[in-house]
Design a protein around this motif. Structure first.
Motif, PDB file in Angstrom:
ATOM      1  N   ALA A 280       0.827  -1.207   0.000  1.00  0.00           N
ATOM      2  CA  ALA A 280       0.000   0.000   0.000  1.00  0.00           C
ATOM      3  C   ALA A 280       0.861   1.256   0.000  1.00  0.00           C
ATOM      4  O   ALA A 280       0.523   2.258  -0.658  1.00  0.00           O
ATOM      5  CB  ALA A 280      -0.925  -0.007   1.222  1.00  0.00           C
ATOM      6  N   TRP A 284       0.018   3.965  -2.922  1.00  0.00           N
ATOM      7  CA  TRP A 284      -0.505   5.281  -2.568  1.00  0.00           C
ATOM      8  C   TRP A 284       0.594   6.330  -2.567  1.00  0.00           C
ATOM      9  O   TRP A 284       0.299   7.534  -2.688  1.00  0.00           O
ATOM     10  CB  TRP A 284      -1.196   5.226  -1.208  1.00  0.00           C
ATOM     11  CG  TRP A 284      -2.397   4.334  -1.204  1.00  0.00           C
ATOM     12  CD1 TRP A 284      -2.531   3.142  -0.543  1.00  0.00           C
ATOM     13  CD2 TRP A 284      -3.627   4.531  -1.905  1.00  0.00           C
ATOM     14  NE1 TRP A 284      -3.761   2.591  -0.793  1.00  0.00           N
ATOM     15  CE2 TRP A 284      -4.452   3.427  -1.624  1.00  0.00           C
ATOM     16  CE3 TRP A 284      -4.106   5.534  -2.750  1.00  0.00           C
ATOM     17  CZ2 TRP A 284      -5.740   3.308  -2.156  1.00  0.00           C
ATOM     18  CZ3 TRP A 284      -5.378   5.418  -3.284  1.00  0.00           C
ATOM     19  CH2 TRP A 284      -6.185   4.312  -2.979  1.00  0.00           C
ATOM     20  N   THR A 288      -1.488   9.120  -4.720  1.00  0.00           N
ATOM     21  CA  THR A 288      -2.063  10.262  -3.999  1.00  0.00           C
ATOM     22  C   THR A 288      -1.517  11.597  -4.506  1.00  0.00           C
ATOM     23  O   THR A 288      -2.301  12.510  -4.813  1.00  0.00           O
ATOM     24  CB  THR A 288      -1.821  10.116  -2.483  1.00  0.00           C
ATOM     25  OG1 THR A 288      -2.339   8.860  -2.043  1.00  0.00           O
ATOM     26  CG2 THR A 288      -2.487  11.241  -1.716  1.00  0.00           C
ATOM     27  N   PHE A 304      -7.809  11.724   1.586  1.00  0.00           N
ATOM     28  CA  PHE A 304      -6.995  10.529   1.798  1.00  0.00           C
ATOM     29  C   PHE A 304      -6.615  10.348   3.265  1.00  0.00           C
ATOM     30  O   PHE A 304      -6.419   9.218   3.714  1.00  0.00           O
ATOM     31  CB  PHE A 304      -5.749  10.583   0.910  1.00  0.00           C
ATOM     32  CG  PHE A 304      -6.010  10.216  -0.527  1.00  0.00           C
ATOM     33  CD1 PHE A 304      -5.690   8.963  -1.013  1.00  0.00           C
ATOM     34  CD2 PHE A 304      -6.592  11.120  -1.398  1.00  0.00           C
ATOM     35  CE1 PHE A 304      -5.943   8.616  -2.332  1.00  0.00           C
ATOM     36  CE2 PHE A 304      -6.851  10.787  -2.721  1.00  0.00           C
ATOM     37  CZ  PHE A 304      -6.526   9.535  -3.189  1.00  0.00           C
ATOM     38  N   ALA A 308      -7.185   7.250   5.853  1.00  0.00           N
ATOM     39  CA  ALA A 308      -6.069   6.713   6.638  1.00  0.00           C
ATOM     40  C   ALA A 308      -6.431   6.545   8.112  1.00  0.00           C
ATOM     41  O   ALA A 308      -5.878   5.663   8.796  1.00  0.00           O
ATOM     42  CB  ALA A 308      -4.844   7.620   6.496  1.00  0.00           C
ATOM     43  N   THR A 331      -6.834   1.293   2.917  1.00  0.00           N
ATOM     44  CA  THR A 331      -6.890   2.408   3.870  1.00  0.00           C
ATOM     45  C   THR A 331      -5.538   2.944   4.303  1.00  0.00           C
ATOM     46  O   THR A 331      -5.473   3.998   4.943  1.00  0.00           O
ATOM     47  CB  THR A 331      -7.655   1.994   5.142  1.00  0.00           C
ATOM     48  OG1 THR A 331      -6.962   0.913   5.801  1.00  0.00           O
ATOM     49  CG2 THR A 331      -9.075   1.550   4.803  1.00  0.00           C
ATOM     50  N   THR A 333      -3.447   4.881   3.249  1.00  0.00           N
ATOM     51  CA  THR A 333      -3.246   5.913   2.233  1.00  0.00           C
ATOM     52  C   THR A 333      -2.377   7.070   2.721  1.00  0.00           C
ATOM     53  O   THR A 333      -2.002   7.938   1.932  1.00  0.00           O
ATOM     54  CB  THR A 333      -4.603   6.477   1.787  1.00  0.00           C
ATOM     55  OG1 THR A 333      -5.298   6.959   2.954  1.00  0.00           O
ATOM     56  CG2 THR A 333      -5.446   5.405   1.128  1.00  0.00           C
ATOM     57  N   CYS A 337       0.199  10.951   1.375  1.00  0.00           N
ATOM     58  CA  CYS A 337      -0.017  12.342   1.768  1.00  0.00           C
ATOM     59  C   CYS A 337       1.245  13.006   2.287  1.00  0.00           C
ATOM     60  O   CYS A 337       1.338  14.241   2.317  1.00  0.00           O
ATOM     61  CB  CYS A 337      -1.101  12.423   2.846  1.00  0.00           C
ATOM     62  SG  CYS A 337      -2.738  11.857   2.307  1.00  0.00           S
TER      63      CYS A 337
END
Length: 441
Positions: A280, A284, A288, A304, A308, A331, A333, A337
Motif C-alpha cells: 500500500a 498510494w 495520492t 486521503f 487513513a 486504507t 493511504t 499524503c
C-alpha cells in the motif's frame, strides 16, 4: 555580434533535454531516498538475530528507534538551513549518502548496545540531510503537471518499495545465510555507487533553468526562519507533520506486536499482513500526489487522510487476516499524503532561497514529535491501558490532520488556474490565487 535569436527547434531540443534530465534525476533520487529507508528499517527486521548476541530489552529497542528519529529531526532542520545558505545541494547529498552508508556498516562492527546506539545516532544525522536536498532538487527539475507525482515517487513509493518490501526480504536472507553483521556491512556498496552516480549526473540547476517553485522570486533571496514561518501553509504543514508522523510511527511500531499478542496471529500471518502495508505504501505513495496535481493539494490531503484514520481501527476490529490485509491495502493511504505536506505544498509556498529550510523544518519538527515522542507516549499508554491505546492514538493523529488541513491555502497550479479562469474579472484577488511559489502567505 552573435544573433541572440534561437535557432529553429532549439526550444524543442531544450525541452527534450529537460525531460530526459527530469526522469534521470527522479530515478537517482528514488533509489537514494529508498536506500535511506532501507537502512533505517533494516534494524527492525534484524532484531531477532541481534538479540541472540546482545539480549536487548524492549526499552533498549525503543531507544534505538528514538535516537535515530531524534538525530534525523535535528539534522533535517540544520541541513535545510545550511543548504539554503550555501546555495548548493549536490555536495550535501553526496556527503550524506557516503556517511549514512558508512555508519550503517559500523552497526555491523559494534560489540554492544552503547556502540550500536551511537552508530544509529550518527546514521540518523547523515540520513536527515538527504530529503530536504533531494526534494529541493526534484521540485526544480519537475514539469508543473508532474510535480506532485515526481515528489510522491521520490519520497513515498521509494521508501515503500525499498524499505517496506525489499528490505525485509534482503536483510533477513543475508542474516539467515551469513550473519546479521554482514547485512549491515553490505550497505556500503550501494551507497558508494549512488554517491558516484549523483556526482556524475546531478546538476544544481536543471536544463532549461529553474522551472518549479519560485519562478517569480530572485534565486539568491534567502528569507529567515521567522519570515518562512510567516506563511500560514508552512505553520500548518509543520503541525500536520507532527500529527501525521504520530499516525505513521505509532501504527508501524505497534501493529506487529498487536497482531501477535492481542489477536494471536502467527509470525508468518503477521508478516503477510505487514507486507500489505508495504505494498500500500508503494501504491498510494505515487497515486495520492498524482491525484493532487489534478484535484488540488488540500482536497486530496483531507480525503486521503480521512481514509487513513480507518487503518488503525481496522487493525483493532477486523479479525480475519485476509480481510485485514485487503483493508490495509485500501486504507493505508497516509504515506501518499506525506509528500504533500512535507514537500509539495511548502515548495509551492516559499521562494526558492527558502525551500530547503522550509522542508527541513517540516520534516525535523514532525520527526521530533511523531518519530521521537509519540511512540514513547503510545508505549506508556499501552502499558497502562492495553495496546489498543496505541491504535486509538494513531487514528487520532489522522483526525487532527484532517482538521488542520481545512485551514490550508491551495497551491496546485492547475487548480489555481481553473479558479482564476472561472472567477469574475476585477481588481480584487484572493491569496489562494497567488502563483505557485510566489511566497504569498
Amino acid at each position: 555580434m552573435l544573433d541572440p535569436t534561437p535557432l529553429p527547434g532549439s526550444d524543442r531540443g531544450t525541452d527534450r533535454a529537460a525531460r530526459r534530465y527530469e526522469n534521470k534525476l527522479l530515478l537517482i533520487l528514488f533509489l537514494t531516498f529508498g536506500f535511506v529507508f532501507f537502512d533505517r528499517q533494516a534494524l527492525l527486521f534484524l532484531i531477532p538475530f541481534i538479540n541472540k548476541d546482545f539480549h536487548l530489552s524492549n526499552t533498549a529497542l525503543g531507544t534505538l528507534s528514538g535516537v535515530l528519529a531524534l538525530a534525523w529531526a535535528l539534522s533535517g532542520m540544520f541541513s535545510g538551513r545550511l543548504v539554503d545558505r550555501l546555495g548548493r545541494r549536490k555536495p550535501v547529498i553526496i556527503a550524506a549518502v557516503l556517511l549514512f552508508s558508512a555508519f550503517s556498516a559500523v552497526g555491523g562492527l559494534v560489540a554492544g548496545f552503547a556502540a550500536l546506539l551511537v552508530a544509529r545516532a550518527l546514521m540518523g544525522t547523515a540520513e536527515g540531510a538527504v530529503l530536504p536536498s533531494a526534494q529541493s532538487l526534484m521540485v526544480e527539475a519537475s514539469q508543473e503537471h508532474r510535480r506532485g507525482l515526481n515528489m510522491g515517487l521520490l519520497q513515498g513509493s521509494s521508501a515503500g518499495l525499498l524499505g517496506g518490501i525489499l528490505c525485509p526480504l534482503v536483510v533477513v536472507w543475508v542474516a539467515e545465510h551469513y550473519h546479521w553483521r554482514t547485512a549491515f556491512l553490505v550497505t556500503v556498496v550501494p551507497g558508494m555507487l549512488l554517491a558516484l552516480w549523483i556526482w556524475r549526473s546531478v546538476k544544481e540547476v536543471p536544463p532549461g533553468g529553474v522551472v518549479a517553485a519560485a519562478e517569480t522570486a530572485p534565486a539568491d533571496r534567502k528569507p529567515g526562519i521567522r519570515e518562512i514561518l510567516g506563511h500560514r501553509n508552512i505553520v500548518l504543514c509543520v503541525l500536520i507533520s507532527c500529527a501525521y508522523m504520530t499516525w505513521f510511527f505509532v501504527i508501524v511500531t505497534f501493529t506487529p506486536v498487536y497482531l501477535t499478542t492481542v489477536k494471536g496471529f502467527s509470525p508468518g500471518t503477521m508478516s503477510t499482513v505487514m507486507t500489505c502495508f508495504g505494498v500500500a505504501w508503494v501504491i498510494w505513495g505515487f497515486l495520492t500526489p498524482a491525484v493532487s496535481d489534478r484535484f488540488g493539494r488540500k482536497a486530496t490531503l483531507i480525503a486521503f487522510t480521512a481514509v487513513a484514520a480507518v487503518c488503525p481501527l481496522a487493525v483493532m476490529y477486523v479479525g480475519s487476516p485476509l480481510l485485514l490485509g485487503v483493508l490495509v491495502l485500501l486504507t493505508y493511504t497516509g504515506l501518499g499524503c506525506f509528500t504533500l505536506f512535507m514537500a509539495t505544498i511548502p515548495a509551492e509556498t516559499v521562494p526558492r532561497g527558502a525551500l530547503a529550510t522550509a522542508l527541513g523544518l517540516v520534516m525535523g519538527i514532525g520527526e521530533l514529535a511523531g518519530g521521537f515522542l509519540a511512540p514513547v507516549i503510545a508505549g506508556w499508554a499501552s502499558d497502562s491501558w492495553g495496546l489498543q491505546a496505541a491504535m486509538y492514538i494513531s487514528a487520532a493523529g489522522a483526525v487532527v490532520v484532517v482538521l488542520l488541513s481545512l485551514g490550508l491555502r491551495e497551491t496546485a497550479p492547475a487548480v489555481l488556474r481553473r479558479r482564476s479562469a472561472s472567477a469574475p474579472s476585477g481588481p480584487s484577488s484572493s491569496p489562494d490565487r497567488a502563483p505557485a511559489g510566489s511566497g504569498a502567505a
